[in-house]
Design an enzyme around this catalytic site. Structure first.
Site: not given
Ligand code: G6P
Length: 600
Positions: A2, A27, A73, A99-100, A474, A478, A481, A497, A595
């Site tokens: 927060c 935040r 938050w 905050n915490g 992963e 990254k 993306e 394979h 996002k």
């Molecule tokens: C979108 C975002 C990714 C995320 C995915 C799943 O594609 O760009 O960064 O991993 O959604 O999102 P979630 O909120 O369900 O973890």
């Protein structure tokens, strides 16, 4: 996470607090509120974005030259007016913003209830003003009472406390959550982060853990709340622009969030054991268990699959949410754990809906309190990574992995399999935030210089085994993306394979050599691609044996195999980031991606 702010001086406090809160919205932004003092205490708060609340409640018109504010938050209790800060004590005279996370709030609440205090919110924060009041009733000394209360709190807290009975001061307290004091002429500012107050002053005092400060218009006195010892501190002059300050000096949110991972893991490890026990019981009651997720959350689920199998002998099926309807075998005996940082991903919500309709029970693990998934789940669990601004998920992944590793330890215990390995893992988890911090600092310069070698790559192949496999998925995600370079992660055993046919002189290969039983096999796979002329960068557990065998080496300190994802993900994220910046692209805003994907 927060944001909190405070002001004491000769100007009207409310407009300053409001402006500062707007600058801290990154935040947290699910609810907000302010308290000011002008002879008596005034409080306004509500659910929603700050600008909307201001339009409805006229925050800027609150009277007085002293006040505190909060942008939330949610961690404990969904976003609502009653859960928004500031929180008051039962006398209505003391206001607190926090905050915490207070770990022992449950015990404190019981203690206070025993003394006749009533609670109206679902927050952990509400114990704080009441605890202060409890001490104040006896001593009449506000500062001493805040100190007594702070000594009894466990967890993380940045606090700002005001009282209508001592209307000229703010008392600030810090433990594991940031707090900055800004010094003006005859006025003092307080905030979680520098950008909130940078337009007023660049003379700042940073409060350290275990410290409290009393702020009056002309003076700031700091002491340790444990011992009461006075602390002398010179202000620093901050040279950042407002934009730099929002990113805490990092050029992008992506890099800031990569560096916030130790905190995200630390806060997530604070989840009370009862919550994990509940989730373990929930899963143990089922005939079959599915973990469903998309994107990065799916990769965290795959890490969990290894951990649950290896540590607890507990098999789970991990399914991409958008495929779940086609292959999920759902009935009353099915338990689904949906993993989604946002709690809003349409594919995951749809899969959950279908599972529920078929009689399955659903638990969720999310980073957003009160998100859609929480309203559809029988059991709700949270990571505590704080809001993630960057489109690519980084710190939420680390937090999910930390949570799911704890779940594996819990399940091992519940199934009577908690041998030395699970004890080692449980103990090791606690020290991960510090080790992650070290790895971040140590590997970043090296990764930055290695990134130059990938700037014009057309394809990058990543290989790994065991927990290294979800990690290369992963890592490849990254890279795709944000760099826009084609990258593919695969189990190293699968090379032969098919993909081996694509490896020729100069093909970039990143080998993720995690510790554990598969390490030697991974080393053989490295030789295999090397023999075909690949340009190999190895990220290796204690990689001395690979020196001279690979083109570039990033050595990672040795850890327990199942903890290694928390360390190995760091160079992969940093590599994606630095290649992107090296190519002149913006990592915070990748093209065509969102996002939170709220369409199927
Ligand atoms: C979108 C975002 C990714 C995320 C995915 C799943 O594609 O760009 O960064 O991993 O959604 O999102 P979630 O909120 O369900 O973890």
């Amino acid at each position: 996470m927060c944001g909190i702010v405070g002001y004491v001086g000769s100007r009207p406090a409310a407009p300053i607090l409001l402006e500062a809160l707007k600058r801290l919205e990154y935040r947290g932004y699910d609810s907000a509120g302010m308290a000011t003092v002008s002879r008596k205490l005034f409080v306004k708060k509500d659910r929603g974005r700050i600008a909307d609340i201001d339009r409805r409640l006229k925050l800027a018109e609150m009277p007085g030259n002293l006040g505190v504010g909060h942008t939330r938050w949610a961690t404990h209790g969904e976003p609502s007016r009653v859960n928004a800060h500031p929180h008051l004590d039962n006398s209505g005279k003391i206001a607190v913003v926090h905050n915490g996370i207070i770990e022992n709030y449950f015990e404190l609440k019981k203690f206070l209830q025993g003394h006749g205090y009533r609670f109206t919110s679902q927050t952990d924060t509400e114990v704080i003003p009441n605890l202060i009041h409890h001490f104040l009733k006896r001593s009449g000394d506000l500062e001493g009472s805040v100190r007594q209360a702070a000594k009894r709190l466990r967890g993380s807290f940045a606090l700002a406390v005001i009282s209508e009975e001592e209307p000229g001061k703010i008392i600030a307290v810090r433990q594991d959550s940031p707090l900055i004091i800004g010094l003006g002429e005859g006025e003092v500012f307080l905030a979680s982060d520098i950008p909130a107050i940078l337009q007023h002053t660049n003379r700042m005092l940073v409060l350290e853990n275990g410290e409290m400060a009393v702020l009056t218009p002309d003076d700031v006195s700091i002491k340790k709340f444990g011992s009461g010892a006075t602390v002398k501190r010179e202000p620093m002059l901050v040279q950042w622009t407002a934009e730099m300050a929002e990113k805490e000096g990092y050029p992008h949110f992506t890099l800031k969030e990569i560096f916030q991972q130790p905190d995200a893991v630390r806060d997530t490890l604070r989840v009370p054991p009862e919550e994990l026990k509940r989730l373990a019981r929930f899963l143990l009651r089922a005939k079959r268990v599915y973990l469903i997720a998309c994107g990065t959350s799916y990769h965290a689920a795959l890490v969990a699959k290894y951990a649950l199998a290896k540590l607890a002998g507990f098999p789970v099926e991990v399914v991409i949410s958008s495929e779940f309807g086609e292959i999920g075998n759902m009935d009353e005996g099915t338990a689904v754990l949906a993993i989604t940082q946002s709690g809003e991903t349409a594919d995951t919500l749809k899969a959950v809906e279908a599972a529920r309709a078929a009689g399955a029970r659903v638990a969720c693990l999310t980073n957003v309190v009160g998100s859609s998934i929480t309203r559809m789940s029988d059991l709700v669990c949270y990571t505590y990574a704080g809001p993630e601004v960057s489109v690519v998920a980084t710190k939420t992944f680390a937090a999910q992995v930390a949570y799911l590793l704890r779940l594996a330890v819990q399940l091992a215990e519940a199934r009577g399999r908690s041998g030395p390995r699970s004890k080692r893992l449980a103990a090791g988890l606690g020290s991960m935030p510090e080790i992650m911090r070290k790895v971040l600092v140590e590997v970043e310069p090296r990764v930055k210089s290695l990134a130059r070698g990938f700037l014009s790559a057309e394809h990058i192949y990543l290989i790994g085994r065991g927990v290294g496999y979800p990690l290369v998925l992963e890592g490849a995600l990254k890279i795709k993306e944000i760099t826009y370079i084609h990258s593919e992660g695969m189990p190293a055993g699968e090379l032969k394979h098919g993909t081996l046919a694509l490896i020729e002189r100069g093909t970039p290969v990143i080998a993720v050599v995690t510790p554990g039983g598969m390490r030697m096999k991974m080393v053989s796979n490295v030789e295999e691609v090397k023999a075909r002329g690949a340009q190999v960068t190895a990220i290796a557990d204690n990689g001395k044996d690979l020196e001279g065998h690979v083109d570039e080496l990033i050595s990672i300190p040795h850890t327990e195999e199942l903890l290694s994802p928390l360390l190995f993900i760091i160079p992969l994220q940093l590599l994606a980031y630095h290649i992107t910046v090296g190519r002149g692209q913006d990592p915070d805003r990748p093209r065509s991606l969102a996002k939170s994907v709220t369409v199927e």
